[in-house]
Design an enzyme around this catalytic site. Sequence first.
Site, mmCIF file in Angstrom:
data_model
loop_
_atom_site.group_PDB
_atom_site.id
_atom_site.type_symbol
_atom_site.label_atom_id
_atom_site.label_comp_id
_atom_site.label_asym_id
_atom_site.label_seq_id
_atom_site.Cartn_x
_atom_site.Cartn_y
_atom_site.Cartn_z
ATOM 1 N N GLU A 139 38.994 37.032 1.045
ATOM 2 C CA GLU A 139 38.799 35.727 0.412
ATOM 3 C C GLU A 139 38.037 34.767 1.327
ATOM 4 O OE1 GLU A 139 39.863 34.551 -2.827
ATOM 5 O OE2 GLU A 139 38.427 33.064 -2.162
ATOM 6 N N ASP A 160 34.398 33.110 0.765
ATOM 7 C CA ASP A 160 34.281 31.649 0.678
ATOM 8 C C ASP A 160 33.265 31.104 1.675
ATOM 9 O OD1 ASP A 160 36.244 31.686 -1.239
ATOM 10 O OD2 ASP A 160 37.842 30.955 0.071
ATOM 11 N N SER A 201 37.300 33.125 -7.582
ATOM 12 C CA SER A 201 37.174 32.870 -6.144
ATOM 13 C C SER A 201 35.724 32.831 -5.703
ATOM 14 C CB SER A 201 37.813 34.015 -5.354
ATOM 15 O OG SER A 201 39.176 33.933 -5.394
#
Length: 581
Positions: free
Chosen positions: A300, A304, A497
């Site tokens: 993640e 990001d 996400s």
Amino acid sequence: MFAAGLLLLGVLSFSALGRPTAHAHDHYDTLHAAPDAMLDLRIALVQGDPKGLETALYDVSTPGGESYGKHLTKAQVEAFVAPKPQSVKAVKKWLAKNNITAAAQSASGDWLTINLSVGQANALLGAQFNEYTHDATNITSLRTMAYSVPSSVKGHLDFVYPTTSFVGPLVSPATVEIVDVTPGPLTNRMTKRKVVTITRTVTTVRAAPTSSAAAAVTPDASCVNVITPKCLQDLYGVPSTPASAGGNNLFVATFIGESADPSDLTQFLGTFRPDVNKRTTFGVQSVDGGTNNRVAATTEASLDMQYTVGIATGVNTTQVSVGTSNSDGIAGFLDVINALIAQEDVPLVLTTSFGFNEKDVPVGLANNLCNAYAQLGARGTTVVFGSGDGGVSGIQNTSCTTFQPTFPSTCPFVTSVGGTKGIAPEAAASFSSGGFSNVFGRPSYQDAAVSQYLSALGKGNQGLFNSSGRAFPDVATQAQRFQVVKGGKIISVSGTSAASPTFASIVALLNDALLKNGGSPLGFLNPFLYQSGASAFNDITRGSNPGCGSNGFTAAAGWDPVTGLGTPNFNRLLSAVTGNK
Ligand SMILES: *[C@@H]1O[C@H](CO)[C@@H](O)[C@H](O)[C@H]1NC(C)=O
Ligand SMILES: *[C@@H]1O[C@H](CO)[C@@H](O)[C@H](O)[C@H]1NC(C)=O
Ligand SMILES: *[C@@H]1O[C@H](CO)[C@@H](O)[C@H](O)[C@H]1NC(C)=O
Ligand SMILES: *[C@@H]1O[C@H](CO)[C@@H](O)[C@H](O)[C@H]1NC(C)=O
Ligand SMILES: *[C@@H]1O[C@H](CO)[C@@H](O)[C@H](O)[C@H]1NC(C)=O
Ligand SMILES: *[C@@H]1O[C@H](CO)[C@@H](O)[C@H](O)[C@H]1NC(C)=O
């Protein structure tokens, strides 16, 4: 002391969730807590004028108004949220009577932190704290099934955390997919798995020639299968020239030990953004002892940081890493937002890819967090969240009998980003969460857009969702098979996400243009988005978000609860924001 006149706050807020108590125990083992175990209790005082804050927020965020763009100072926001003196007095008196002094308090005084033993907490709150161990993770939390406070603090004390809520540990939302890189139609070979072994990247796949009226530049055919920064730049017309306005920034909140390795970013930029300085990196700010990226990279955070630094070219980007010390995700959410609110300079854009099913968040906490996002918005922050990856079944695919909205996306003061896939046509990703809140009413900025959808829907999905609630998502971007470098290898990652950092980066680049002209940053976006902003989006009209044994909602002309207003067209957005008065 805990006699008649007690206010059974805990019990009330617990049943207000509409969830049987037993549910909380389903995945937990219970142990009596040692009386000398220490507990950090947070006490939320009733804020002085939350309505006033909301009015001020809309004043500075609605184009056309006198105050548009005139964001509030820290002191002005604090004046709205500071509890009334009589509230401070009542709560402090109650604590003093129990020989307890606050260890810390927020700048406006709306939060007190007290550090006390389980024995003291049981006495203070008429509670019975036990140790609950979450079966799947072994994470231990101190919780009580009920608590009470004397009537002297009624109307002054909002809630105490942690007490009765079992939100469950946060899980990392991004889904890794294995993409077979041998030539051929990739879609049939894709499976969802936990482990990744991809070593090659951009696949050249023969695909039918595509064209999209929306695209600024026709994206390469490979973008049908895997998404790179170049695909997003071409599809949405995102500039690759570096932003240059002083003071511009973009913040990314990550939780549960998520870590991004700067050397992965270097490799990512070398592979996918050869036009930018490979030494470009990001700052790290730690909350609750969050990691400084000295441990192995996780999916993640890698996603990001690579899709903020890699899309918001030249924008100063910071990872706010929230530690694992807290037993459920909500504590980290409170702490990160209160840490940012306490800063003299707030982020201009904040993106978060984590979230919860709304039903798991106690209403008091949801209101308090939503109000915290309003505080940031009033000061000029655009607060962006991914909508969730379970379609109408919530943050992740689960079985359900009614649609599960996700929080914070249901907070009216954040911008929620859903997911799409494919190029021509671009369609909703089936995992894109969307729907209607059971807690927050529909804000007026989206009234017309949502009413239009609902009247076209007619009796569809009747009884499965709450049509009066705040509807989400607001917008969408691509969200499937983003190419990410993790631990030196290229992996393929899907989920909203991926959409949240992408949209946040576009906002940061719009801010760059505004700041260079001496303008204000965009701040809370939604009133603009549903007004003049709406026509700056590519309307997505195909696909749906199935879940709960239903087909979910269907994307449609105009706003819909799968892709919101659609996907961004940078140049049209730029014209719209520079035309704002
Ligand atoms: C608080 O401290 C005082 C003085 O030490 C003591 O008399 C009183 O019992 C304490 N009260 C509580 C609730 O612990
Ligand atoms: C609370 O007190 C314990 C024991 O005195 C200490 O270890 C812990 O760091 C304290 N926590 C905070 C937030 O002050
Ligand atoms: C949890 O603890 C038990 C007992 O110590 C152990 O057997 C189990 O593997 C642990 N589970 C996890 C997920 O760490
Ligand atoms: C980038 O942002 C960080 C965190 O806000 C700040 O400390 C730093 O000074 C900024 N750097 C530049 C070049 O603006
Ligand atoms: C979603 O969950 C349901 C029930 O839990 C299951 O039947 C279904 O196959 C799942 N769908 C996907 C796409 O994983
Ligand atoms: C429906 O949503 C509204 C907020 O718009 C809320 O007040 C109401 O309680 C919700 N109804 C149910 C059954 O959850």
